[in-house]
Design an enzyme around this catalytic site. Sequence first.
Site, PDB file in Angstrom:
ATOM      1  N   LYS A  13      -0.789 -14.737   1.649  1.00  0.00           N
ATOM      2  CA  LYS A  13      -1.498 -13.605   1.012  1.00  0.00           C
ATOM      3  C   LYS A  13      -0.930 -12.686   0.000  1.00  0.00           C
ATOM      4  CE  LYS A  13      -1.982 -11.453   5.073  1.00  0.00           C
ATOM      5  NZ  LYS A  13      -1.410 -12.171   5.901  1.00  0.00           N
ATOM      6  N   ARG A  88      -7.065  -5.326   9.842  1.00  0.00           N
ATOM      7  CA  ARG A  88      -6.482  -6.226  10.996  1.00  0.00           C
ATOM      8  C   ARG A  88      -7.204  -6.362  12.123  1.00  0.00           C
ATOM      9  NH1 ARG A  88      -1.215  -7.215   8.063  1.00  0.00           N
ATOM     10  NH2 ARG A  88      -0.243  -8.989   9.109  1.00  0.00           N
ATOM     11  N   ARG A 130      10.808 -19.032   4.449  1.00  0.00           N
ATOM     12  CA  ARG A 130      10.244 -17.800   3.623  1.00  0.00           C
ATOM     13  C   ARG A 130      11.567 -16.880   3.449  1.00  0.00           C
ATOM     14  NH1 ARG A 130       5.026 -14.495   4.458  1.00  0.00           N
ATOM     15  NH2 ARG A 130       5.788 -13.706   6.199  1.00  0.00           N
ATOM     16  N   ARG A 163      12.804 -11.844   6.522  1.00  0.00           N
ATOM     17  CA  ARG A 163      12.170 -10.532   7.191  1.00  0.00           C
ATOM     18  C   ARG A 163      12.354 -10.710   8.780  1.00  0.00           C
ATOM     19  NH1 ARG A 163       5.790 -10.384   5.511  1.00  0.00           N
ATOM     20  NH2 ARG A 163       5.761  -9.818   7.603  1.00  0.00           N
ATOM     21  N   ARG A 174       2.654 -12.658  16.237  1.00  0.00           N
ATOM     22  CA  ARG A 174       1.981 -12.343  14.899  1.00  0.00           C
ATOM     23  C   ARG A 174       0.552 -13.340  15.033  1.00  0.00           C
ATOM     24  NH1 ARG A 174       6.261 -12.780  10.469  1.00  0.00           N
ATOM     25  NH2 ARG A 174       4.664 -12.451   8.965  1.00  0.00           N
TER      26      ARG A 174
HETATM   27  P1  AMP Z   1       2.285  -8.406   6.720  1.00  0.00           P
HETATM   28  O1  AMP Z   1       3.359  -8.079   5.906  1.00  0.00           O
HETATM   29  O2  AMP Z   1       0.844  -8.169   6.517  1.00  0.00           O
HETATM   30  O3  AMP Z   1       2.339  -9.817   7.390  1.00  0.00           O
HETATM   31  O4  AMP Z   1       2.470  -7.144   8.084  1.00  0.00           O
HETATM   32  C1  AMP Z   1       3.769  -7.134   8.764  1.00  0.00           C
HETATM   33  C2  AMP Z   1       3.529  -6.293  10.037  1.00  0.00           C
HETATM   34  O5  AMP Z   1       3.191  -5.138   9.482  1.00  0.00           O
HETATM   35  C3  AMP Z   1       2.535  -6.923  10.815  1.00  0.00           C
HETATM   36  O6  AMP Z   1       3.165  -7.916  11.724  1.00  0.00           O
HETATM   37  C4  AMP Z   1       2.181  -5.594  11.701  1.00  0.00           C
HETATM   38  O7  AMP Z   1       3.105  -5.333  12.645  1.00  0.00           O
HETATM   39  C5  AMP Z   1       2.203  -4.461  10.573  1.00  0.00           C
HETATM   40  N1  AMP Z   1       1.160  -4.366  10.042  1.00  0.00           N
HETATM   41  C6  AMP Z   1       0.709  -4.601   8.647  1.00  0.00           C
HETATM   42  N2  AMP Z   1      -0.496  -4.372   8.324  1.00  0.00           N
HETATM   43  C7  AMP Z   1      -1.028  -3.863   9.589  1.00  0.00           C
HETATM   44  C8  AMP Z   1      -2.417  -3.282   9.866  1.00  0.00           C
HETATM   45  N3  AMP Z   1      -3.561  -3.176   9.112  1.00  0.00           N
HETATM   46  N4  AMP Z   1      -2.484  -3.099  11.383  1.00  0.00           N
HETATM   47  C9  AMP Z   1      -1.509  -3.153  12.270  1.00  0.00           C
HETATM   48  N5  AMP Z   1      -0.545  -3.642  11.839  1.00  0.00           N
HETATM   49  C10 AMP Z   1      -0.064  -3.786  10.575  1.00  0.00           C
END
Ligand code: AMP
Length: 216
Positions: A13, A88, A130, A163, A174
């Site tokens: 993404k 989400r 990654r 990360r 996740r």
């Molecule tokens: P990402 O970089 O999109 O994979 O997001 C990393 C982490 O941030 C996720 O595993 C969640 O803990 C948190 N996070 C990001 N976006 C959201 C969202 N829209 N709602 C809830 N938690 C989020």
Amino acid sequence: MQVILIGPPGSGKGTQAKRLSAQLAIPHVSTGDMLREAIAEVTELGKVAAPIVASGALVPDDLMIGIIKERLGRPDAAGGSILDGFPRTVVQAEKLDALLVQRGGNGAKNVRVVQLLVPDEAIVKRIAARRSCGNCGAIYHLETAPPAKAGVCDRCGAGLIARVDDTETAVRKRLQAFHGQTMPVVSYYRNQNLLREVDGVGPVDEVFERIRKSLS
Ligand code: AMP
């Protein structure tokens, strides 16, 4: 155009959203990046979010809705944006609908939702390899998209990092959150005939082409 990219962790993404943002000249809005910034800067939000993000669970809806409301209200997002990682949950999706309607224009009608399809088996492999730049956020894959010099960002020369939530335990959590809380969002958009499904397996350029076609 308001683009919403949905996909499991590690589905590409972020990489694809950055490219789309450059091509469509609308901002890339990544809630994950925003949370990581808040965590690095140790803001009030960052303090609350840090342990949740590290565990792989979702940050509460009210906090996320507050962040997105503020971000989409900035002038650069008036003509749309590429949403990466939001919504989400169905509550977030409903709130986003209301925000877009409130904002007026044809924002609410011009929504395109792209779901990147990548099987779970491929995810764990991808995430283990990654790395991202601690400074500019560029994303690398040790096998398929390595940096020219090991451990160093091609773009800005800063060091590459893994990360904190890319550990196997956090990735499993996740994926659980994705299937349990985010797949209902996919159904929510499918029921409104807004969903475009795209095969997310393959070289980055090919996946990008598929996404571009699905948007036109
Ligand atoms: P990402 O970089 O999109 O994979 O997001 C990393 C982490 O941030 C996720 O595993 C969640 O803990 C948190 N996070 C990001 N976006 C959201 C969202 N829209 N709602 C809830 N938690 C989020």
